[in-house]
Design an enzyme around this catalytic site. Sequence first.
Site, PDB file in Angstrom:
ATOM      1  N   SER A 152      44.632  39.508  38.688  1.00 56.20           N
ATOM      2  CA  SER A 152      44.056  39.271  40.008  1.00 56.20           C
ATOM      3  C   SER A 152      43.545  37.841  40.083  1.00 56.20           C
ATOM      4  CB  SER A 152      42.893  40.241  40.263  1.00 56.20           C
ATOM      5  OG  SER A 152      42.174  39.885  41.431  1.00 56.20           O
ATOM      6  N   TYR A 165      35.387  43.298  36.849  1.00 57.93           N
ATOM      7  CA  TYR A 165      36.796  43.267  37.269  1.00 57.93           C
ATOM      8  C   TYR A 165      37.448  41.929  36.910  1.00 57.93           C
ATOM      9  CZ  TYR A 165      40.731  43.555  40.601  1.00 57.93           C
ATOM     10  OH  TYR A 165      41.966  43.566  41.189  1.00 57.93           O
ATOM     11  N   LYS A 169      40.574  41.420  34.377  1.00 53.13           N
ATOM     12  CA  LYS A 169      41.842  40.897  34.877  1.00 53.13           C
ATOM     13  C   LYS A 169      42.264  39.609  34.165  1.00 53.13           C
ATOM     14  CE  LYS A 169      43.195  43.973  37.805  1.00 53.13           C
ATOM     15  NZ  LYS A 169      44.329  44.825  37.377  1.00 53.13           N
TER      16      LYS A 169
END
Length: 305
Positions: A152, A165, A169
Amino acid sequence: MAGILEGKVVAVTGAGRGIGREIALLCAREGAAVVINDPGVGGGGEGGEAGPAEQTARDIVEAGGQGVANLASVADPAGAATIVEDAVKRFGRIDAVVNNAGILRDTIWHKMSHEDWRAVIDVHLNGAFNVSKAATPYFREQGSGSFVHFTSTSGLIGNIGQANYSAAKLGIVGLSQSIALDMARVGVRSNCIAPFAWSRMTASIPAETPEAKERVARLQTMSADKIAPLVAYLASDLSADVSNQIFAVRKNEIVLFSKPRPIRSMTKLEGWTPQAIADELAPSFRPSFARADEVSAHVFPYDPI
């Protein structure tokens, strides 16, 4: 006309909804037999239901393709192994793994709990490791295989309220790069994709400021099906010479990301002191500093194409 994945077996995690579902459907249309993994949990990893995975599998079969549902959690090594085992037992082999499964536990850094950190790392980073590890013996034995991992821009660039997150990622990028290097000699490749698409995951992005509202409005124009063609290509033999890359898909635009490379250097033969760094190095480097508040909207300020 045969599809580009005719005779291939592809496992897609998080394939009950959103991007994963679109990937599974396109891979099936391109001729692949597909293992649709999805435990049917909520956006934060809560609960679980068989419906999403089974519906995707049913849609594939009703369209004349081959698909089977798997409800395991990728965060559990034994469960992750069943995804690959189901591919081999049902369809005789495994040719590509698409690590798409994910959850979100977004919160500003100083309020992030250990549980929110662990849960997101477990699904995204440990999940990618678990499924990839399970497929590796088969890839090595047959001398071929493709890993497609979902990263991401939250990891590549950074994002507010997503320390867990973002770390997961960017960790996936490191995992993919090392897999690509370690497995190249046996004909196995590994690549990453950072998707821009409106989905259940991105629907949780807060939109309280005018800038955030503009960002969400852009995302809402980018549908999940736009991500699938690049995945199908990377899973196919058409990409036999493509490995160790980081791509992004933004509606009809496909982006190749650079890896970190040195951009400025300064040498002081007598060695550096903190004061010399402040007086000499920092002023020289400062024009090349990334902006302190940079998010993906600063890197992609234009409307999706």
